[in-house]
Design a protein around this motif. Structure first.
Motif, mmCIF file in Angstrom:
data_model
loop_
_atom_site.group_PDB
_atom_site.id
_atom_site.type_symbol
_atom_site.label_atom_id
_atom_site.label_comp_id
_atom_site.label_asym_id
_atom_site.label_seq_id
_atom_site.Cartn_x
_atom_site.Cartn_y
_atom_site.Cartn_z
ATOM 1 N N SER A 73 4.599 2.197 18.270
ATOM 2 C CA SER A 73 5.250 3.416 17.789
ATOM 3 C C SER A 73 5.801 3.267 16.366
ATOM 4 O O SER A 73 6.055 4.268 15.698
ATOM 5 C CB SER A 73 6.362 3.847 18.746
ATOM 6 N N GLU A 74 5.946 2.041 15.885
ATOM 7 C CA GLU A 74 6.382 1.808 14.506
ATOM 8 C C GLU A 74 5.200 1.702 13.537
ATOM 9 O O GLU A 74 5.375 1.420 12.356
ATOM 10 C CB GLU A 74 7.224 0.521 14.412
ATOM 11 N N GLY A 75 3.987 1.877 14.050
ATOM 12 C CA GLY A 75 2.804 1.814 13.195
ATOM 13 C C GLY A 75 2.355 0.405 12.858
ATOM 14 O O GLY A 75 1.691 0.184 11.846
ATOM 15 N N LYS A 76 2.677 -0.558 13.714
ATOM 16 C CA LYS A 76 2.331 -1.958 13.459
ATOM 17 C C LYS A 76 1.472 -2.520 14.584
ATOM 18 O O LYS A 76 1.605 -2.145 15.750
ATOM 19 C CB LYS A 76 3.598 -2.815 13.330
ATOM 20 N N VAL A 77 0.619 -3.465 14.220
ATOM 21 C CA VAL A 77 -0.158 -4.240 15.186
ATOM 22 C C VAL A 77 0.741 -5.378 15.649
ATOM 23 O O VAL A 77 1.258 -6.130 14.822
ATOM 24 C CB VAL A 77 -1.445 -4.813 14.540
#
Length: 192
Positions: free
Chosen positions: A51-55
């Protein structure tokens, strides 16, 4: 009939296609006549993001050297090193029913392999597109033609699948990067 998207446009994927579970994201391109004399090798990749846009796990970065996520929900079908021929140059399959709940988005990118060394960029690439197909029927559901707005970029985030409650939507991104795959990886939280 496929929905043709413009940059920044979002469209529902599963709500309008009840029962859709497996899709194919096809990416295609052609090298234009100003290719600089070197072979082009474009590569498709998928980034499974929280949800934070990170892998959060390297296994959630799907590309030619890691062709499947650990649970098998996202699979790269193989590296096309020339882009020659009709149709999709590379494809990534997604089983929406298997995508872990912690994954909020799946971003899709195209990069130019060894772009800096070969002095290549997307200004030398034509007819780039991303399309979403129903894997079962083969029907094209969504298509986004990127146009030729990228003169210095060596990587492009073409689009993303994202969750909206229990449904999946698609967003046509069309965002370019000048530092290739390394730039995409850094932005998505991966060490390069």
């Amino acid at each position: 009939m496929a929905i043709n998207l413009q940059k920044g446009q979002k469209v529902d994927l599963t709500k309008g296609n009840p029962g859709l579970k497996k899709i194919v994201v096809g990416l295609g391109w052609d090298v234009n006549k100003y290719d600089g004399g070197n072979d082009f090798d474009l590569d498709a990749a998928a980034f499974m993001l929280n949800s934070e846009g990170k892998v959060t796990d390297d296994k959630n970065f799907i590309f030619y050297n890691n062709t499947s996520s650990s649970e098998g929900s996202v699979m790269h079908t193989g590296d096309n090193r020339s882009g020659v021929g009709e149709g999709d140059d590379e494809q990534i399959k997604v089983d929406l029913s298997l995508v872990p709940g912690a994954i909020a988005k799946i971003s899709f990118g195209i990069t130019i392999h060894e772009a800096k060394e070969r002095r290549q960029n997307f200004g030398q690439v034509a007819n780039s597109y991303v399309r979403v197909l129903d894997e079962e029927s083969g029907a094209e559901l969504i298509r986004y033609d990127l146009g030729e707005d990228f003169s210095v970029e060596t990587a492009i985030v073409v689009g993303e699948l994202y969750r909206n409650g229990a449904e999946w939507k698609f967003n046509a991104i069309g965002s370019g990067y000048q530092d290739g795959l390394a730039g995409l990886c850094r932005d998505f939280g991966l060490d390069v």
